[in-house]
Write a protein that holds these residues in place. Structure first.
Motif, PDB file in Angstrom:
ATOM      1  N   VAL A 341      13.513 -23.495  62.277  1.00  0.00           N
ATOM      2  CA  VAL A 341      14.952 -23.275  62.366  1.00  0.00           C
ATOM      3  C   VAL A 341      15.209 -21.839  62.820  1.00  0.00           C
ATOM      4  CG1 VAL A 341      15.547 -25.006  60.628  1.00  0.00           C
ATOM      5  CG2 VAL A 341      15.106 -22.648  59.917  1.00  0.00           C
ATOM      6  N   GLU A 342      16.426 -21.581  63.263  1.00  0.00           N
ATOM      7  CA  GLU A 342      16.802 -20.272  63.780  1.00  0.00           C
ATOM      8  C   GLU A 342      16.884 -19.237  62.658  1.00  0.00           C
ATOM      9  OE1 GLU A 342      17.278 -19.418  66.999  1.00  0.00           O
ATOM     10  OE2 GLU A 342      16.548 -21.431  67.474  1.00  0.00           O
ATOM     11  N   PRO A 343      16.651 -17.962  62.983  1.00  0.00           N
ATOM     12  CA  PRO A 343      16.735 -16.908  61.967  1.00  0.00           C
ATOM     13  C   PRO A 343      18.066 -16.869  61.221  1.00  0.00           C
ATOM     14  CG  PRO A 343      15.676 -16.058  63.943  1.00  0.00           C
ATOM     15  CD  PRO A 343      16.159 -17.435  64.285  1.00  0.00           C
ATOM     16  N   LYS A 344      19.161 -17.248  61.882  1.00  0.00           N
ATOM     17  CA  LYS A 344      20.476 -17.182  61.243  1.00  0.00           C
ATOM     18  C   LYS A 344      20.592 -18.116  60.041  1.00  0.00           C
ATOM     19  CE  LYS A 344      22.507 -20.633  64.368  1.00  0.00           C
ATOM     20  NZ  LYS A 344      23.542 -20.879  65.420  1.00  0.00           N
ATOM     21  N   ILE A 345      19.696 -19.090  59.946  1.00  0.00           N
ATOM     22  CA  ILE A 345      19.739 -20.024  58.822  1.00  0.00           C
ATOM     23  C   ILE A 345      19.429 -19.319  57.503  1.00  0.00           C
ATOM     24  CG2 ILE A 345      18.603 -22.056  57.810  1.00  0.00           C
ATOM     25  CD1 ILE A 345      20.543 -22.725  60.031  1.00  0.00           C
ATOM     26  N   LEU A 346      18.601 -18.277  57.538  1.00  0.00           N
ATOM     27  CA  LEU A 346      18.246 -17.584  56.302  1.00  0.00           C
ATOM     28  C   LEU A 346      19.459 -16.930  55.653  1.00  0.00           C
ATOM     29  CD1 LEU A 346      16.359 -16.516  54.153  1.00  0.00           C
ATOM     30  CD2 LEU A 346      15.539 -14.794  55.781  1.00  0.00           C
ATOM     31  N   PRO A 347      20.211 -16.052  56.311  1.00  0.00           N
ATOM     32  CA  PRO A 347      21.398 -15.494  55.660  1.00  0.00           C
ATOM     33  C   PRO A 347      22.458 -16.540  55.350  1.00  0.00           C
ATOM     34  CG  PRO A 347      21.248 -14.771  57.958  1.00  0.00           C
ATOM     35  CD  PRO A 347      19.953 -15.418  57.626  1.00  0.00           C
ATOM     36  N   ALA A 348      22.526 -17.598  56.161  1.00  0.00           N
ATOM     37  CA  ALA A 348      23.494 -18.657  55.874  1.00  0.00           C
ATOM     38  C   ALA A 348      23.120 -19.419  54.606  1.00  0.00           C
ATOM     39  CB  ALA A 348      23.582 -19.621  57.056  1.00  0.00           C
ATOM     40  N   SER A 349      21.813 -19.514  54.339  1.00  0.00           N
ATOM     41  CA  SER A 349      21.335 -20.250  53.167  1.00  0.00           C
ATOM     42  C   SER A 349      21.466 -19.455  51.877  1.00  0.00           C
ATOM     43  CB  SER A 349      19.867 -20.653  53.365  1.00  0.00           C
ATOM     44  OG  SER A 349      19.724 -21.553  54.434  1.00  0.00           O
ATOM     45  N   GLN A 350      21.442 -18.137  51.983  1.00  0.00           N
ATOM     46  CA  GLN A 350      21.503 -17.270  50.806  1.00  0.00           C
ATOM     47  C   GLN A 350      22.621 -16.241  51.008  1.00  0.00           C
ATOM     48  OE1 GLN A 350      19.467 -17.736  48.099  1.00  0.00           O
ATOM     49  NE2 GLN A 350      18.534 -19.503  49.104  1.00  0.00           N
ATOM     50  N   PRO A 351      23.859 -16.692  51.087  1.00  0.00           N
ATOM     51  CA  PRO A 351      24.970 -15.809  51.485  1.00  0.00           C
ATOM     52  C   PRO A 351      25.273 -14.696  50.494  1.00  0.00           C
ATOM     53  CG  PRO A 351      25.807 -17.916  50.692  1.00  0.00           C
ATOM     54  CD  PRO A 351      24.326 -18.064  50.809  1.00  0.00           C
ATOM     55  N   ASN A 352      24.844 -14.824  49.258  1.00  0.00           N
ATOM     56  CA  ASN A 352      25.164 -13.807  48.250  1.00  0.00           C
ATOM     57  C   ASN A 352      24.123 -12.691  48.164  1.00  0.00           C
ATOM     58  OD1 ASN A 352      27.504 -15.212  47.416  1.00  0.00           O
ATOM     59  ND2 ASN A 352      26.264 -16.544  46.118  1.00  0.00           N
ATOM     60  N   LEU A 353      22.955 -12.875  48.784  1.00  0.00           N
ATOM     61  CA  LEU A 353      21.870 -11.937  48.540  1.00  0.00           C
ATOM     62  C   LEU A 353      22.064 -10.583  49.214  1.00  0.00           C
ATOM     63  CD1 LEU A 353      18.626 -14.074  48.435  1.00  0.00           C
ATOM     64  CD2 LEU A 353      20.161 -13.376  46.605  1.00  0.00           C
ATOM     65  N   LEU A 354      22.738 -10.526  50.343  1.00  0.00           N
ATOM     66  CA  LEU A 354      23.002  -9.230  50.957  1.00  0.00           C
ATOM     67  C   LEU A 354      23.910  -8.388  50.068  1.00  0.00           C
ATOM     68  CD1 LEU A 354      23.433 -10.088  54.743  1.00  0.00           C
ATOM     69  CD2 LEU A 354      21.483  -9.026  53.618  1.00  0.00           C
ATOM     70  N   ARG A 355      24.923  -9.024  49.488  1.00  0.00           N
ATOM     71  CA  ARG A 355      25.800  -8.296  48.567  1.00  0.00           C
ATOM     72  C   ARG A 355      25.041  -7.899  47.304  1.00  0.00           C
ATOM     73  NH1 ARG A 355      29.233 -12.441  49.848  1.00  0.00           N
ATOM     74  NH2 ARG A 355      29.219 -13.262  47.717  1.00  0.00           N
TER      75      ARG A 355
END
Length: 422
Positions: A341-355
């Motif tokens: 899958v594309e790299p963008k799937i990782l932040p989309a899957s874990q949307p709270n982790l950057l915060r």
């Protein structure tokens, strides 16, 4: 700012992750115990052992004290756009275990269990070190060394309770062939550091598999969840499961005198969202690695997908060349059903982790300004996330809120570590 001299200083200052690597490195000095409102904690076997050479040396491998990448730069073959926020990633997949029983029992798609079984059955590994429920006290965990698929299946599914899988790394070291290791991100980080000082262990670790983690609740959290499930006497418990049997699955328990087939259940939102996550140990609030950055393979939930009615899917990160080779071999052998899958799937899957990672930076800065002990995190960028991913309110919560926690959680007072009577 004070620095811990022994692993007992780490536990006293509430920075212990409970991984158990100190008990492996210094078995004559350190033992792991369950402490109701803290988690798994190291205690000295004798009073003299508190300041022993082993307890002192083990600080060098303690993930509660430090997490450190060699660099912030992406190496050749890594996905450069993910490196700063997500650590080394060489490939991303989504899918599930081909074995339907493993897929159903797993917390998402059963990939961690299926990959470990593949390593044993098809890659010549001796076994897999992981955690599972204690038979005599099912709401507590113990370290297990599984020799095959059936043993691994019995331990499948998340265990949202304290665990110390590194306390039995000796089982990997003494095995006849390399073994797999499955643990939380902090557990895998501890294994990485222990391998650097124990060549015999390094030679026997065949693969490290990390499961994404949002924090470890204390045993007090489990007991509160069980109370909501109608359990007044934990001694009557026959089994406790936190997830699985579908995605994400219900928390469920059964008592020894319940009618056949009856289980008491809570939804994932009720168990984790309303109860367990409120009991996370303090060190988890200072964690910058929720996705297993030091592992060969890391597995988590693809939360960008709706979960209702899905039998389970996993998001899989290959973080090293070894991880890529094993995943591709498992796909080719039919053990895993995965697609890139594309790299963008990782932040989309874990949307709270950057915060969450940005908030950690605010907490650490505040604690250091207050003169309190904090972990050393090197080459795990956080300040950028604090600036760009947190609202003004969230920034205040990560700083002013931390000052309030200093008082509420008594962070200036050493922890009282009294073992549970079990």
């Amino acid at each position: 700012m004070p620095q811990p001299q022994t692993v007992h200083d780490v536990a006293d200052h509430k920075l212990c992750t409970g991984c158990g690597v100190c008990a492996y490195l210094a078995p004559d000095e350190v033992r792991m115990v369950d402490v109701l409102d803290h988690g798994r904690r190291p205690l000295p076997i004798t009073p003299v052992a508190r300041n022993g050479a082993g307890a002192t040396a083990a600080v060098g491998c303690c993930p509660g004290v430090r997490l450190e990448h060699d660099t912030e730069q992406a190496a050749p073959g890594e996905i450069a756009e993910l490196r700063a926020a997500w650590g080394p990633v060489r490939a991303i997949y989504e899918g599930y275990a081909a074995d339907p029983e493993i897929r159903f029992a797993g917390s998402s798609g059963g990939v961690a269990t299926a990959l470990a079984a593949f390593c044993i059955e098809r890659q010549g590994m001796a076994g897999a070190l992981h955690i599972g429920a204690r038979k005599d006290v099912p709401y507590l965990n113990e370290t297990k060394y599984s020799l095959g698929r059936d043993d691994l299946l019995a331990g499948a599914g998340s265990r949202y309770a304290p665990a110390s899988p590194c306390d039995r790394l000796d089982l990997i070291e003494s095995a006849d062939a390399p073994s797999a290791f499955i643990g939380k991100p902090c557990d895998v980080a501890a294994v990485r550091m222990a391998r650097q000082v124990r060549p015999a262990l390094d030679a026997k670790v065949g693969v490290t598999i990390a499961v994404f983690c949002a924090g470890t609740p204390t045993t007090q959290g489990t007991l509160e969840m069980l109370k909501v499930l109608g359990v007044d006497d934990p001694a009557r418990i026959e089994s406790v499961h936190y997830r699985g049997n579908g995605w994400p699955g219900n928390a469920r328990t059964r008592l020894v005198d319940d009618p056949p087939g009856q289980e008491r259940t809570l939804t994932y939102e009720q168990s984790w969202g309303d109860i367990l996550q409120k009991h996370r140990q303090w060190r988890c609030y200072l964690c910058a690695d929720h996705t297993g950055e030091f592992a060969d393979v890391a597995v988590g939930d693809p939360w960008y997908r709706p979960t209702a009615g899905d039998p389970g899917r996993s998001l899989v990160l290959a973080r090293t060349e070894r991880g890529v080779r094993l995943i591709e071999a498992a796909i080719a052998a039919g053990a895993l059903v995965l697609e890139p899958v594309e790299p963008k799937i990782l932040p989309a899957s874990q949307p709270n982790l950057l915060r969450a990672r940005g908030a950690v930076w605010g907490r650490l800065v505040t604690l250091r300004a207050a003169g309190l002990m904090t972990p050393r995190l090197k080459h795990l960028p956080m300040s950028t996330m604090w600036r760009h991913n947190l609202s003004t309110k969230e920034k205040l919560q990560s700083t002013v809120g931390t000052l309030r926690r200093v008082r509420r959680k008594q962070l200036r007072t050493r922890a009282t570590l009294t073992p549970m009577d079990n």
